[in-house]
Design an enzyme around this catalytic site. Sequence first.
Site, PDB file in Angstrom:
ATOM      1  N   GLU A   1      -3.052   3.216   5.337  1.00 33.65           N
ATOM      2  CA  GLU A   1      -2.858   4.231   4.484  1.00 33.65           C
ATOM      3  C   GLU A   1      -3.891   5.499   4.395  1.00 33.65           C
ATOM      4  O   GLU A   1      -3.423   6.457   4.134  1.00 33.65           O
ATOM      5  CB  GLU A   1      -3.165   3.415   2.941  1.00 33.65           C
ATOM      6  CG  GLU A   1      -2.176   2.250   2.588  1.00 33.65           C
ATOM      7  CD  GLU A   1      -1.141   2.357   2.838  1.00 33.65           C
ATOM      8  OE1 GLU A   1      -0.463   3.778   2.681  1.00 33.65           O
ATOM      9  OE2 GLU A   1       0.059   1.648   3.094  1.00 33.65           O
TER      10      GLU A   1
ATOM     11  N   GLY B   1       0.866  -1.273  -0.087  1.00 30.80           N
ATOM     12  CA  GLY B   1      -0.037   0.122  -0.030  1.00 30.80           C
ATOM     13  C   GLY B   1       0.963   1.127  -0.230  1.00 30.80           C
ATOM     14  O   GLY B   1       2.044   1.332   0.588  1.00 30.80           O
TER      15      GLY B   1
END
Length: 168
Positions: free
Chosen positions: A137, A46
Amino acid sequence: MSIQKIYKYPDPVLRKKTEKITSFDEDLKNLVEDMVETMYDAPGIGLAAPQIGQSVKLIVVDITEDPEGEKKYMPMINPEIIVHEGKQLDEEGCLSVPELTANVNRYKEISVSYQDLEGKSRELSTENRFAVVLQHEIDHINGVLFLDHLSPLKRSLYKKKVKKWLVK
Ligand code: NI
């Protein structure tokens, strides 16, 4: 497409307020491609735009099912957690926080609203490991690092370690 520099803690760009994305144009597609290339090169699962110095609300996440097969990824634009449930503790690391892994408390299940590359509003519900990746994230686009979730002691030990690297 090109691999971008990944900014590391304590670079202030990781803490900067991010802008909402309103243009779903060629520039956005190019930025997503750069982020995907940078993420896989690192390698990571990510990446958030602030990690490559872009203060916008954009993340890319790996969604590859077959480790032997073709890589699959998903860009999420303006993502926001809208529902959460339960708790889980799992180990995390971060491309912007080198040489540190630690257990972090996260929600077990989440629903996220976001927009796709065409600007269409979407919603996704997930749990377990993938829910951890998304929370990590989404934290990035809010200027938060997984480090911030650790105990003050663990955080200060890491800060000392980083200071030593910066002096060298
Ligand atoms: Ni990270």
